[in-house]
Design a protein around this motif. Structure first.
Motif, PDB file in Angstrom:
ATOM      1  N   ARG A  26       4.244  31.143  44.939  1.00 21.58           N
ATOM      2  CA  ARG A  26       5.700  30.966  44.910  1.00 21.58           C
ATOM      3  C   ARG A  26       6.087  29.601  45.474  1.00 21.58           C
ATOM      4  O   ARG A  26       6.951  28.911  44.948  1.00 21.58           O
ATOM      5  CB  ARG A  26       6.392  32.078  45.684  1.00 21.58           C
ATOM      6  CG  ARG A  26       6.508  33.363  44.919  1.00 21.58           C
ATOM      7  CD  ARG A  26       7.477  34.347  45.583  1.00 21.58           C
ATOM      8  NE  ARG A  26       7.140  34.672  46.963  1.00 21.58           N
ATOM      9  CZ  ARG A  26       6.286  35.626  47.332  1.00 21.58           C
ATOM     10  NH1 ARG A  26       5.677  36.348  46.429  1.00 21.58           N
ATOM     11  NH2 ARG A  26       6.055  35.858  48.607  1.00 21.58           N
ATOM     12  N   GLY A  27       5.451  29.204  46.571  1.00 19.77           N
ATOM     13  CA  GLY A  27       5.756  27.915  47.193  1.00 19.77           C
ATOM     14  C   GLY A  27       5.391  26.734  46.310  1.00 19.77           C
ATOM     15  O   GLY A  27       6.049  25.697  46.344  1.00 19.77           O
ATOM     16  N   ARG A  31       5.926  28.454  38.023  1.00 16.58           N
ATOM     17  CA  ARG A  31       6.747  28.669  36.816  1.00 16.58           C
ATOM     18  C   ARG A  31       7.538  27.426  36.442  1.00 16.58           C
ATOM     19  O   ARG A  31       7.691  27.102  35.278  1.00 16.58           O
ATOM     20  CB  ARG A  31       7.674  29.858  37.003  1.00 16.58           C
ATOM     21  CG  ARG A  31       6.904  31.144  36.980  1.00 16.58           C
ATOM     22  CD  ARG A  31       7.775  32.328  36.801  1.00 16.58           C
ATOM     23  NE  ARG A  31       6.903  33.508  36.751  1.00 16.58           N
ATOM     24  CZ  ARG A  31       7.257  34.702  37.083  1.00 16.58           C
ATOM     25  NH1 ARG A  31       8.484  34.920  37.469  1.00 16.58           N
ATOM     26  NH2 ARG A  31       6.420  35.697  37.014  1.00 16.58           N
ATOM     27  N   ARG A  32       8.034  26.725  37.437  1.00 14.74           N
ATOM     28  CA  ARG A  32       8.765  25.489  37.153  1.00 14.74           C
ATOM     29  C   ARG A  32       7.864  24.439  36.523  1.00 14.74           C
ATOM     30  O   ARG A  32       8.325  23.548  35.832  1.00 14.74           O
ATOM     31  CB  ARG A  32       9.382  24.914  38.422  1.00 14.74           C
ATOM     32  CG  ARG A  32      10.560  25.682  38.916  1.00 14.74           C
ATOM     33  CD  ARG A  32      11.203  24.956  40.056  1.00 14.74           C
ATOM     34  NE  ARG A  32      12.244  25.763  40.643  1.00 14.74           N
ATOM     35  CZ  ARG A  32      12.904  25.426  41.724  1.00 14.74           C
ATOM     36  NH1 ARG A  32      12.625  24.292  42.339  1.00 14.74           N
ATOM     37  NH2 ARG A  32      13.835  26.194  42.198  1.00 14.74           N
ATOM     38  N   GLN A  33       6.577  24.541  36.793  1.00 10.97           N
ATOM     39  CA  GLN A  33       5.619  23.588  36.242  1.00 10.97           C
ATOM     40  C   GLN A  33       4.974  24.113  34.965  1.00 10.97           C
ATOM     41  O   GLN A  33       4.019  23.532  34.463  1.00 10.97           O
ATOM     42  CB  GLN A  33       4.550  23.279  37.297  1.00 10.97           C
ATOM     43  CG  GLN A  33       5.151  22.638  38.536  1.00 10.97           C
ATOM     44  CD  GLN A  33       4.101  22.237  39.531  1.00 10.97           C
ATOM     45  OE1 GLN A  33       3.065  21.707  39.152  1.00 10.97           O
ATOM     46  NE2 GLN A  33       4.362  22.467  40.807  1.00 10.97           N
ATOM     47  N   GLY A  34       5.485  25.239  34.448  1.00  8.94           N
ATOM     48  CA  GLY A  34       4.986  25.778  33.195  1.00  8.94           C
ATOM     49  C   GLY A  34       3.699  26.571  33.295  1.00  8.94           C
ATOM     50  O   GLY A  34       3.045  26.819  32.281  1.00  8.94           O
ATOM     51  N   MET A  35       3.320  26.971  34.493  1.00 11.25           N
ATOM     52  CA  MET A  35       2.091  27.751  34.664  1.00 11.25           C
ATOM     53  C   MET A  35       2.434  29.206  34.964  1.00 11.25           C
ATOM     54  O   MET A  35       3.345  29.480  35.736  1.00 11.25           O
ATOM     55  CB  MET A  35       1.261  27.199  35.826  1.00 11.25           C
ATOM     56  CG  MET A  35       0.743  25.810  35.597  1.00 11.25           C
ATOM     57  SD  MET A  35      -0.381  25.228  36.894  1.00 11.25           S
ATOM     58  CE  MET A  35       0.610  25.316  38.357  1.00 11.25           C
ATOM     59  N   LYS A  36       1.690  30.104  34.351  1.00 12.88           N
ATOM     60  CA  LYS A  36       1.835  31.517  34.662  1.00 12.88           C
ATOM     61  C   LYS A  36       0.676  31.905  35.569  1.00 12.88           C
ATOM     62  O   LYS A  36      -0.484  31.866  35.168  1.00 12.88           O
ATOM     63  CB  LYS A  36       1.809  32.367  33.396  1.00 12.88           C
ATOM     64  CG  LYS A  36       1.992  33.830  33.688  1.00 12.88           C
ATOM     65  CD  LYS A  36       1.860  34.674  32.448  1.00 12.88           C
ATOM     66  CE  LYS A  36       1.997  36.128  32.872  1.00 12.88           C
ATOM     67  NZ  LYS A  36       1.174  37.006  32.093  1.00 12.88           N
ATOM     68  N   VAL A  37       0.998  32.258  36.797  1.00  9.01           N
ATOM     69  CA  VAL A  37      -0.021  32.624  37.774  1.00  9.01           C
ATOM     70  C   VAL A  37       0.317  34.002  38.316  1.00  9.01           C
ATOM     71  O   VAL A  37       1.437  34.254  38.747  1.00  9.01           O
ATOM     72  CB  VAL A  37      -0.081  31.607  38.940  1.00  9.01           C
ATOM     73  CG1 VAL A  37      -1.096  32.034  39.979  1.00  9.01           C
ATOM     74  CG2 VAL A  37      -0.388  30.224  38.414  1.00  9.01           C
ATOM     75  N   GLU A  38      -0.662  34.890  38.263  1.00 12.03           N
ATOM     76  CA  GLU A  38      -0.498  36.222  38.826  1.00 12.03           C
ATOM     77  C   GLU A  38      -1.655  36.468  39.791  1.00 12.03           C
ATOM     78  O   GLU A  38      -2.817  36.245  39.453  1.00 12.03           O
ATOM     79  CB  GLU A  38      -0.523  37.270  37.719  1.00 12.03           C
ATOM     80  CG  GLU A  38      -0.353  38.675  38.222  1.00 12.03           C
ATOM     81  CD  GLU A  38      -0.424  39.717  37.126  1.00 12.03           C
ATOM     82  OE1 GLU A  38      -0.330  40.906  37.458  1.00 12.03           O
ATOM     83  OE2 GLU A  38      -0.596  39.352  35.954  1.00 12.03           O
ATOM     84  N   ILE A  39      -1.332  36.906  40.975  1.00 14.44           N
ATOM     85  CA  ILE A  39      -2.344  37.215  41.982  1.00 14.44           C
ATOM     86  C   ILE A  39      -2.530  38.733  42.017  1.00 14.44           C
ATOM     87  O   ILE A  39      -1.565  39.480  42.188  1.00 14.44           O
ATOM     88  CB  ILE A  39      -1.918  36.716  43.389  1.00 14.44           C
ATOM     89  CG1 ILE A  39      -1.628  35.216  43.378  1.00 14.44           C
ATOM     90  CG2 ILE A  39      -2.958  37.088  44.430  1.00 14.44           C
ATOM     91  CD1 ILE A  39      -2.827  34.350  43.103  1.00 14.44           C
ATOM     92  N   ILE A  40      -3.766  39.168  41.842  1.00 12.80           N
ATOM     93  CA  ILE A  40      -4.083  40.587  41.940  1.00 12.80           C
ATOM     94  C   ILE A  40      -5.186  40.757  42.982  1.00 12.80           C
ATOM     95  O   ILE A  40      -5.896  39.805  43.303  1.00 12.80           O
ATOM     96  CB  ILE A  40      -4.529  41.179  40.586  1.00 12.80           C
ATOM     97  CG1 ILE A  40      -5.742  40.439  40.026  1.00 12.80           C
ATOM     98  CG2 ILE A  40      -3.380  41.153  39.594  1.00 12.80           C
ATOM     99  CD1 ILE A  40      -6.298  41.032  38.753  1.00 12.80           C
ATOM    100  N   GLY A  41      -5.321  41.934  43.512  1.00 12.26           N
ATOM    101  CA  GLY A  41      -6.349  42.188  44.510  1.00 12.26           C
ATOM    102  C   GLY A  41      -7.162  43.406  44.151  1.00 12.26           C
ATOM    103  O   GLY A  41      -6.696  44.287  43.432  1.00 12.26           O
TER     104      GLY A  41
END
Length: 113
Positions: A26-27, A31-41
């Motif tokens: 989030r920091g 998304r503003r940079q066009g990347m989709k990042v999802e953190i899973i554990g």
């Protein structure tokens, strides 16, 4: 993130580790940079077979690009063998075995972010 959420390393690589990674994403404002990042554990329970099963599920079925934060040497050494495709990345942060950089070492691709 293939971390230990219920065992010996739960305090240093458990649910707090997942929370911190999500906060970092989030920091960074992906998304503003066009990347989709999802953190899973996932909880490998300090068992190499469970860790390998989770890693293969994530890489082969769920199409995860990277796994990080595997503190247990036996699990990390097993998980390192799970990624067959060149574009998949395994980031071993704190396991203490030299096997990861020695006899079981695998090249890690450069990623153009």
């Amino acid at each position: 993130m293939l971390n230990d959420q219920s065992g010996l390393y739960a305090d240093i690589a458990g649910t707090a580790s997942v929370w911190m990674a999500r906060k970092a994403v989030r920091g960074f404002r992906c998304r503003r940079q066009g990347m989709k990042v999802e953190i899973i554990g996932g909880d490998h329970q300090n068992k190499p077979d469970i860790g390998l099963s989770i890693a293969r599920q994530w890489f082969d079925v769920d199409k995860v690009d990277a796994i990080a934060d595997v503190p247990t040497s036996s699990v990390a050494a097993r998980d390192q063998r799970a990624y067959p495709r060149q574009e998949q990345v395994f980031l071993a942060r704190s396991p203490a075995t030299s096997d990861l950089t020695g006899k079981r070492a695998r090249p890690t691709p450069c990623m153009d972010l």
